[in-house]
Scaffold this motif. Sequence first.
Motif, PDB file in Angstrom:
ATOM      1  N   VAL A  80     -69.171  39.183  82.673  1.00 15.43           N
ATOM      2  CA  VAL A  80     -69.711  37.847  82.957  1.00 15.43           C
ATOM      3  C   VAL A  80     -68.925  36.789  82.168  1.00 15.43           C
ATOM      4  CG1 VAL A  80     -71.743  36.343  82.840  1.00 15.43           C
ATOM      5  CG2 VAL A  80     -72.013  38.730  83.492  1.00 15.43           C
ATOM      6  N   ALA A  81     -68.616  37.119  80.926  1.00 12.72           N
ATOM      7  CA  ALA A  81     -67.857  36.174  80.093  1.00 12.72           C
ATOM      8  C   ALA A  81     -66.480  35.909  80.706  1.00 12.72           C
ATOM      9  CB  ALA A  81     -67.716  36.731  78.679  1.00 12.72           C
ATOM     10  N   MET A  82     -65.824  36.982  81.179  1.00 10.53           N
ATOM     11  CA  MET A  82     -64.496  36.799  81.786  1.00 10.53           C
ATOM     12  C   MET A  82     -64.587  35.940  83.049  1.00 10.53           C
ATOM     13  SD  MET A  82     -62.714  40.520  81.463  1.00 10.53           S
ATOM     14  CE  MET A  82     -62.285  41.257  79.898  1.00 10.53           C
ATOM     15  N   VAL A  83     -65.633  36.148  83.841  1.00 10.62           N
ATOM     16  CA  VAL A  83     -65.813  35.341  85.056  1.00 10.62           C
ATOM     17  C   VAL A  83     -66.059  33.884  84.682  1.00 10.62           C
ATOM     18  CG1 VAL A  83     -67.342  34.936  87.027  1.00 10.62           C
ATOM     19  CG2 VAL A  83     -66.620  37.257  86.489  1.00 10.62           C
ATOM     20  N   ALA A  84     -66.892  33.661  83.651  1.00 10.48           N
ATOM     21  CA  ALA A  84     -67.211  32.283  83.246  1.00 10.48           C
ATOM     22  C   ALA A  84     -65.961  31.546  82.768  1.00 10.48           C
ATOM     23  CB  ALA A  84     -68.265  32.296  82.138  1.00 10.48           C
ATOM     24  N   VAL A  85     -65.068  32.262  82.105  1.00 13.34           N
ATOM     25  CA  VAL A  85     -63.836  31.627  81.640  1.00 13.34           C
ATOM     26  C   VAL A  85     -62.838  31.477  82.797  1.00 13.34           C
ATOM     27  CG1 VAL A  85     -61.852  31.953  80.109  1.00 13.34           C
ATOM     28  CG2 VAL A  85     -64.125  32.370  79.249  1.00 13.34           C
ATOM     29  N   GLY A  86     -62.926  32.370  83.771  1.00 11.46           N
ATOM     30  CA  GLY A  86     -61.983  32.343  84.902  1.00 11.46           C
ATOM     31  C   GLY A  86     -62.328  31.298  85.953  1.00 11.46           C
ATOM     32  N   PHE A  87     -63.612  31.043  86.151  1.00  5.14           N
ATOM     33  CA  PHE A  87     -64.011  30.095  87.208  1.00  5.14           C
ATOM     34  C   PHE A  87     -63.356  28.710  87.072  1.00  5.14           C
ATOM     35  CE2 PHE A  87     -68.142  31.511  89.548  1.00  5.14           C
ATOM     36  CZ  PHE A  87     -67.507  32.676  89.948  1.00  5.14           C
ATOM     37  N   PRO A  88     -63.269  28.148  85.859  1.00  2.00           N
ATOM     38  CA  PRO A  88     -62.654  26.806  85.771  1.00  2.00           C
ATOM     39  C   PRO A  88     -61.223  26.753  86.318  1.00  2.00           C
ATOM     40  CG  PRO A  88     -63.875  27.263  83.782  1.00  2.00           C
ATOM     41  CD  PRO A  88     -63.869  28.537  84.573  1.00  2.00           C
ATOM     42  N   VAL A  89     -60.492  27.876  86.254  1.00  2.00           N
ATOM     43  CA  VAL A  89     -59.143  27.847  86.828  1.00  2.00           C
ATOM     44  C   VAL A  89     -59.243  27.595  88.337  1.00  2.00           C
ATOM     45  CG1 VAL A  89     -56.990  29.133  87.153  1.00  2.00           C
ATOM     46  CG2 VAL A  89     -58.304  29.420  85.058  1.00  2.00           C
ATOM     47  N   ALA A  90     -60.313  28.111  88.950  1.00  3.94           N
ATOM     48  CA  ALA A  90     -60.484  27.916  90.388  1.00  3.94           C
ATOM     49  C   ALA A  90     -60.892  26.496  90.722  1.00  3.94           C
ATOM     50  CB  ALA A  90     -61.533  28.896  90.919  1.00  3.94           C
ATOM     51  N   PHE A  91     -61.675  25.881  89.853  1.00  3.37           N
ATOM     52  CA  PHE A  91     -62.307  24.620  90.248  1.00  3.37           C
ATOM     53  C   PHE A  91     -61.855  23.397  89.440  1.00  3.37           C
ATOM     54  CE2 PHE A  91     -65.604  27.918  91.221  1.00  3.37           C
ATOM     55  CZ  PHE A  91     -65.438  27.865  92.597  1.00  3.37           C
TER      56      PHE A  91
END
Lengths: 189, 282
Positions: free
Chosen positions: B123-134
Motif C-alpha cells: 500500500v505504501a509503494m502504491v501511495a508513493v507511486g500514484f503521484p507519478v501518474a497524476f
Amino acid sequence: MSTMTMSRSNLWEVTSRTIVYAAIGAALYGVLSLFSFLLPGTTNVSIRPAFSLVAFFGYAFGPIVGLFVGFVGNSIGDQLNGYGFLTYWNWSLANGFVGFVAGLAPLYLASMMDGPISRRALGGAIAGVVGSVIGFLFVFSDIWVGGSSFDSLLTTGYVPVVIADVITVAILVPILVYAWEPVKEQLGR
Amino acid sequence: MNIAPRYLGRGSWLARRDPRVLVLVVVLFIIAAIQVWDGRIMAALLLLALLYYRTAGIRFADVRRNWIAALTLLTIVVVVNTILTGNRLEGVVVHPFFTLPIIGTVVSAESLTYAASQWMRYVAMVAVGFPVAFCVAPADFGVTFARLGIPEKFAVGVDLTFRFLPSLSVDYQQTIDAQRIRGHDPTAKRGGPIARLRGIAPLLTPLTVNAIAGAEDTIDAMDLRAFGTGRRTWLRHLALDRTDWLILLGFAALALTLTIAGFTTSISSIWTPPFLIDLAGR
C-alpha cells in the motif's frame, strides 16, 4: 533498419526509425491495454490482446524496440489506468524483457526469418512464446521487492501470466506478421 | 474516446515540484521499504507514504476506482502468499491459531504479522507511486528521464510515446466504428478466449499496420532535423529548488538509514505484537 531480415550487426542500431517504431509500439500497447478479459474458469488470468504487440515489435524491429515497447508500453498502460508510471516497475521491465528476447530471434531463429511468409509468421509466434517464458522470469524479483514467496509468485504470477500471454502471442503475432509483410515491401523497408 | 493520462494533481504542492523528485522518491522509497519487515517501522513508512500522497492534492472521488483495483489486487497477492507460505517462516518460532484444511498451512500470529507487514509495504509503494501518474504533466516525462541521465534517445522515445497517444486513441475508436459498420464488433463479449482473440485481430491489425506505415513522416522529419547527431536541447527547463533538494535528501537519508539498520538491527525481521501471541496461546 530493415525488418525480419535484419543482420546480427544492426540488431543494436538505434536510429530515428528505431525510436519512432518503439514509441508507436509503446503507445499502441498503452491504448490497447485498456482492453482485456479474464480467461474463463480463472480469477486472475487476464488475456491482454495488446501484449502481442510486444512480441511483434520485438520480432519485427529488433530487441531495442521490443524492450522499449514492453517496458514503456506497460508503464504507460499502468499510467493510463492510474497506477503510476513506475509503481509496478519490475512487471513493466519483465514485459520489456519479453520484447527483448523476441527481438533476439535473428540469433536463434535465423532460418525461419528468411523463408516464406508462413515460416516467418510461425517464427514470430515462436519468438513470442520464447520471449514470454524467459522474459517473465523477471517477475520473481517480487521476492525482494514485495516479499512474496517463490511458490505464490509461481502460482499466481508467473504461470498464469505466461499461459495467458503465450495464448495471445501464438494467435495474434502470426496475424500481425501476415498483415505487416506486404506493407513492409510496399514501403521498401 | 479520450485516452490520455489524467493530470489530476495540477497546481498541488507536489505537482509544483520538479518532476524528477517524484520519480526519485519512488526509487528511494522502494529501496527503504524493501529493507523492512518490522510492522511498527512499516506502519510508520505507510504513514509517511500517505502523508506524501496527501500533498498531491488528488480528489479521492477521481481515483476511487484506481484505489479499489490496486487494493484488491495486492490483498489477493498477500492472502495467497500467506496461505501458501504460512508454514515457511524460517528461523521464527510460530504461535499457531489453526491449520487450514486440505492445504495444511498453519495460520499463526507470526504469519498474520508477516501478511500485515507485506500488505502495508504494498500500500505504501502504491501511495508513493500514484503521484507519478497524476502529478507529472504528460509532456514532462521525456525531459524528466533525460535529466535523470537516461539516454537521450530513450527519453525522446518516451516523449514521442505520450505525443502519439491522442492520435492513436482516435484511430482506435475510428477502427472500432468502421468494423462495427461492417457488422463486426471487436470488443464484443461473446465466445471463448481464442474466438475473442481472433475477433480483435480486425482491430489490432489495421491499427498497428497503419500506425507503423504512417510513422514515415515522423521519421523523415526527425532525419531532416539531424536527429541523433548531436546533443539535444529541451524546450522545458527543469531546475531543483531548495524544497526539492530537501525532499530528496530526506528520502535518501531514509533509504540509507534503513539500509544500515537492516544489517545492524532487527527491522528486517518480523516483530509479532504480544497480544497476538497471547491470543494464539489461549
